[in-house]
Design a protein around this motif. Sequence first.
Motif, PDB file in Angstrom:
ATOM      1  N   UNK A 114       0.817  -1.213   0.000  1.00  0.00           N
ATOM      2  CA  UNK A 114       0.000   0.000   0.000  1.00  0.00           C
ATOM      3  C   UNK A 114       0.856   1.271   0.000  1.00  0.00           C
ATOM      4  N   UNK A 115       2.171   1.111  -0.148  1.00  0.00           N
ATOM      5  CA  UNK A 115       3.081   2.249  -0.235  1.00  0.00           C
ATOM      6  C   UNK A 115       3.622   2.722   1.095  1.00  0.00           C
ATOM      7  N   UNK A 116       3.225   2.100   2.185  1.00  0.00           N
ATOM      8  CA  UNK A 116       3.694   2.476   3.514  1.00  0.00           C
ATOM      9  C   UNK A 116       5.057   1.826   3.773  1.00  0.00           C
ATOM     10  N   UNK A 117       5.951   2.593   4.354  1.00  0.00           N
ATOM     11  CA  UNK A 117       7.236   2.049   4.808  1.00  0.00           C
ATOM     12  C   UNK A 117       7.128   1.895   6.314  1.00  0.00           C
ATOM     13  N   UNK A 118       7.324   0.676   6.804  1.00  0.00           N
ATOM     14  CA  UNK A 118       7.280   0.424   8.247  1.00  0.00           C
ATOM     15  C   UNK A 118       8.702   0.192   8.738  1.00  0.00           C
ATOM     16  N   UNK A 119       8.992   0.766   9.888  1.00  0.00           N
ATOM     17  CA  UNK A 119      10.323   0.661  10.469  1.00  0.00           C
ATOM     18  C   UNK A 119      10.327  -0.307  11.633  1.00  0.00           C
ATOM     19  N   UNK A 142       2.118   9.805   1.371  1.00  0.00           N
ATOM     20  CA  UNK A 142       2.003  11.255   1.191  1.00  0.00           C
ATOM     21  C   UNK A 142       3.135  12.023   1.865  1.00  0.00           C
ATOM     22  N   UNK A 143       4.079  11.298   2.488  1.00  0.00           N
ATOM     23  CA  UNK A 143       5.230  11.930   3.131  1.00  0.00           C
ATOM     24  C   UNK A 143       5.049  12.175   4.611  1.00  0.00           C
ATOM     25  N   UNK A 144       3.843  11.965   5.126  1.00  0.00           N
ATOM     26  CA  UNK A 144       3.632  12.150   6.569  1.00  0.00           C
ATOM     27  C   UNK A 144       4.180  10.937   7.328  1.00  0.00           C
ATOM     28  N   UNK A 145       4.432  11.125   8.598  1.00  0.00           N
ATOM     29  CA  UNK A 145       5.009  10.045   9.391  1.00  0.00           C
ATOM     30  C   UNK A 145       4.139   9.726  10.600  1.00  0.00           C
ATOM     31  N   UNK A 146       4.279   8.509  11.074  1.00  0.00           N
ATOM     32  CA  UNK A 146       3.617   8.032  12.282  1.00  0.00           C
ATOM     33  C   UNK A 146       4.738   7.692  13.259  1.00  0.00           C
ATOM     34  N   UNK A 147       4.681   8.277  14.432  1.00  0.00           N
ATOM     35  CA  UNK A 147       5.721   8.027  15.440  1.00  0.00           C
ATOM     36  C   UNK A 147       5.684   6.569  15.887  1.00  0.00           C
ATOM     37  N   UNK A 148       6.814   6.044  16.351  1.00  0.00           N
ATOM     38  CA  UNK A 148       6.818   4.677  16.886  1.00  0.00           C
ATOM     39  C   UNK A 148       5.724   4.529  17.939  1.00  0.00           C
TER      40      UNK A 148
END
Length: 66
Positions: A35-40, A49-55
């Motif tokens: 789905x285009x999300x990069x998970x760390x 869209x370039x926005x981030x989700x904090x850990x």
Amino acid sequence: MCQHQPTCPSAAATDREAARVLACFPEQGWSLLCNGVIVFEDTGELLPDGSSIAPHRGPARHALVA
């Protein structure tokens, strides 16, 4: 973007991490989902869209025992 059946959750869905992994780079600590999300590795996310989700991981298991 997703061609799977059933379709994986979109990047905007709350269960976006359930999408299938397209590429995995454990030595760098991240994976690209269909789905285009990069998970760390630390549970943070980078959305298409370039926005981030904090850990957002919970407390360590050993902390729950005490």
